[in-house]
Design a protein around this motif. Structure first.
Motif, mmCIF file in Angstrom:
data_model
loop_
_atom_site.group_PDB
_atom_site.id
_atom_site.type_symbol
_atom_site.label_atom_id
_atom_site.label_comp_id
_atom_site.label_asym_id
_atom_site.label_seq_id
_atom_site.Cartn_x
_atom_site.Cartn_y
_atom_site.Cartn_z
ATOM 1 N N THR A 82 0.910 -1.156 0.199
ATOM 2 C CA THR A 82 0.063 0.007 -0.152
ATOM 3 C C THR A 82 0.817 1.171 -0.124
ATOM 4 O OG1 THR A 82 -0.167 -0.061 2.510
ATOM 5 C CG2 THR A 82 -1.757 -1.230 1.212
ATOM 6 N N ARG A 83 2.120 1.165 0.138
ATOM 7 C CA ARG A 83 3.154 2.585 0.075
ATOM 8 C C ARG A 83 4.311 1.999 -0.581
ATOM 9 N NH1 ARG A 83 6.529 2.460 4.149
ATOM 10 N NH2 ARG A 83 6.818 4.828 4.331
ATOM 11 N N CYS A 84 5.047 3.126 -0.907
ATOM 12 C CA CYS A 84 6.436 2.913 -1.521
ATOM 13 C C CYS A 84 7.268 4.116 -1.103
ATOM 14 C CB CYS A 84 6.655 2.565 -2.626
ATOM 15 S SG CYS A 84 8.100 2.217 -3.284
ATOM 16 N N GLU A 85 8.399 3.983 -0.342
ATOM 17 C CA GLU A 85 9.252 5.031 0.101
ATOM 18 C C GLU A 85 10.581 4.727 -0.562
ATOM 19 O OE1 GLU A 85 9.738 6.581 4.403
ATOM 20 O OE2 GLU A 85 11.874 5.625 3.961
ATOM 21 N N GLU A 100 7.355 9.683 -0.922
ATOM 22 C CA GLU A 100 6.435 8.353 -0.220
ATOM 23 C C GLU A 100 5.068 8.553 -1.345
ATOM 24 O OE1 GLU A 100 5.098 6.461 3.565
ATOM 25 O OE2 GLU A 100 3.897 8.302 3.094
ATOM 26 N N TRP A 101 4.944 7.381 -1.999
ATOM 27 C CA TRP A 101 3.627 7.220 -2.451
ATOM 28 C C TRP A 101 2.694 6.160 -1.966
ATOM 29 C CZ3 TRP A 101 0.523 8.533 -6.944
ATOM 30 C CH2 TRP A 101 0.887 9.367 -7.607
ATOM 31 N N THR A 102 1.507 6.413 -1.566
ATOM 32 C CA THR A 102 0.528 5.486 -0.970
ATOM 33 C C THR A 102 -0.849 5.439 -1.918
ATOM 34 O OG1 THR A 102 -0.655 7.204 0.005
ATOM 35 C CG2 THR A 102 1.164 6.195 1.350
ATOM 36 N N ASP A 106 -3.451 6.048 -1.200
ATOM 37 C CA ASP A 106 -4.223 7.208 -1.066
ATOM 38 C C ASP A 106 -3.863 8.457 -2.129
ATOM 39 O OD1 ASP A 106 -5.854 6.381 1.083
ATOM 40 O OD2 ASP A 106 -4.503 7.124 2.622
ATOM 41 N N ASP A 107 -2.500 8.482 -2.320
ATOM 42 C CA ASP A 107 -2.002 9.508 -3.336
ATOM 43 C C ASP A 107 -2.615 8.888 -4.649
ATOM 44 O OD1 ASP A 107 -0.334 10.973 -1.526
ATOM 45 O OD2 ASP A 107 1.027 9.595 -1.519
ATOM 46 N N ARG A 128 1.734 -2.616 -6.034
ATOM 47 C CA ARG A 128 3.090 -2.459 -5.600
ATOM 48 C C ARG A 128 4.065 -2.001 -6.504
ATOM 49 N NH1 ARG A 128 5.544 -5.500 -1.267
ATOM 50 N NH2 ARG A 128 3.853 -7.072 -1.502
ATOM 51 N N LEU A 138 3.058 1.854 -7.516
ATOM 52 C CA LEU A 138 3.522 2.723 -6.422
ATOM 53 C C LEU A 138 5.228 2.999 -6.477
ATOM 54 C CD1 LEU A 138 1.447 1.278 -3.359
ATOM 55 C CD2 LEU A 138 1.121 3.878 -4.595
#
Length: 396
Positions: A109-112, A128-130, A132-133, A164, A167
């Motif tokens: 659900t996210r990538c940093e 960071e991309w989630t 929600d973004d 995944r 993101l």
């Protein structure tokens, strides 16, 4: 005393080098073009370059500027709506090759992504991309906490199938642009960021021909996320029946066509409903002031050619063109009755298409104007020819 002269030591010729990746720097211009023609013929090439040697040559030259070999260039550089773009993995590789330190933490659900510049260790960028973004950007919606993205046929799209990977690609591209844009050399977006439908690796999969003749030597990816399955504009140009036009607009809206596309259909409808060429000209001038595309203006001009009073306007426009060789915007005109004038315009158009390596001239003209070349006014043929020549620099 006998002096013996020894033969001078000759320098051994360097041993020939075999292997290594091909590059334009190793070829003459003629060899490069022959190579591109051969490469474009292989079915192993990505769709955007297949049977497009000019596009292959452009990509290879761009890759040479980046220091890339041919294979890497063809598989990682894409042209979307005339703009070069790179895969996220290529951006990542170039950042690391430049010495920058990149750290990626990817989850479902996210990538940093963290990038620390090699020339300033205190300069660290964090992106960071989630999910929600992604929702905020209109790339997908959430259903039961999971991404949901479907096309018009209700088939899952990449953001639903590979969240995944999507993101990760977005986070990498944004981080590299922020931390070390100099490694991108102008190709600052990924195909997916420019609206292309991509696979899990970020490669475009939905490739179509461009409508405009300026893209005659390349293929591009449709930038509309949900493009119309029918060519509603061509259907609208081909009919002046009010009920049919209304049905075409309703069908386009029901199938999710974007608002700018619906607006173009409405312009075509208004042109059909205009009483004479003067009314069409007012619509044409208003659209030109609003910076409407050349393709759309030419559609309106083609409709204006069928209106009362158009013939007199074309004769006047022809006279004006003889006095001024400068470029002029196309305008609603009437079909020229003189077959010789039409034949000369058609011959010039086909010659320009031949010089531009545009084998699909008839199909492209039909798609843009909604009529075959044989039925189009001479000045419309001339306008199309000038667009092709402008796109190729007028090379003969």
């Amino acid at each position: 005393m006998t002096v013996t002269t020894l033969p001078a030591r000759t320098q051994a010729a360097p041993a020939p080098h075999y292997g290594g990746a091909l590059s334009l720097s190793q070829m003459s211009p003629f060899e490069a073009w022959q190579f591109c023609e051969s490469l474009a013929a292989t079915p192993l090439l990505p769709d955007a370059y297949r049977k497009q040697p000019a596009s292959v040559l452009w990509a290879m030259e761009y890759g040479r500027a980046l220091g890339l070999d041919v294979v890497t260039t063809i598989t990682t550089i894409h042209v979307i709506k005339g703009k070069p773009c790179q895969s996220a993995d290529l951006m990542l590789g170039r950042a690391r090759s430049a010495g920058h330190r990149v750290r990626i933490k990817a989850e479902r659900t996210r990538c940093e992504v963290r990038i620390q510049r090699h020339d300033d260790l205190d300069d660290e960028s964090v992106i960071e991309w989630t999910l929600d973004d992604a929702v905020t950007a209109g790339l997908c919606t959430l259903r039961d906490g999971r991404p949901y993205a479907r096309d018009q046929k209700n088939q899952p799209q990449p953001w639903e199938k590979f969240p995944r990977a999507m993101l990760r690609a977005r986070a990498i591209a944004e981080a590299v642009r922020m931390a070390c844009p100099e490694v991108l050399h102008g190709a600052i977006y990924t195909p997916e960021e420019l609206g292309a439908v991509v696979d899990q690796e970020g490669n475009p999969v939905d490739v179509v021909r461009a409508d405009a003749p300026v893209m005659a030597t390349a293929t591009v990816v449709n930038s509309t996320p949900n493009p119309p399955q029918r060519d509603y504009l061509a259907e609208a140009v081909a009919t002046s029946d009010a009920e049919q036009l209304a049905a075409i607009i309703d069908a386009a809206r029901s199938n999710g066509a974007p608002e700018h596309y619906i607006g173009a259909l409405a312009d075509v409808r208004d042109a059909h409903q205009a009483e004479d060429v003067a009314a069409v000209r007012k619509l044409y001038d208003r659209l030109r002031e609003a910076n409407a595309g050349a393709e759309h203006l030419d559609r309106i001009a083609a409709i204006g050619a069928t209106k009362p009073g158009a013939r007199q306007q074309e004769e006047q426009s022809t006279g004006d063109e003889d006095q001024d060789d400068g470029p002029k915007p196309s305008a609603p005109t009437a079909p020229v009755a003189d077959e010789r004038v039409h034949a000369e315009a058609e011959t010039a158009l086909r010659l320009a298409a031949s010089h531009a390596n545009l084998p699909t001239l008839d199909a492209d003209f039909q798609r843009v104007y909604g009529m075959p070349i044989e039925q189009a006014p001479a000045l419309t043929l001339t306008a199309f020819r000038k667009q092709i020549e402008a796109a190729t620099g007028g090379a003969q």
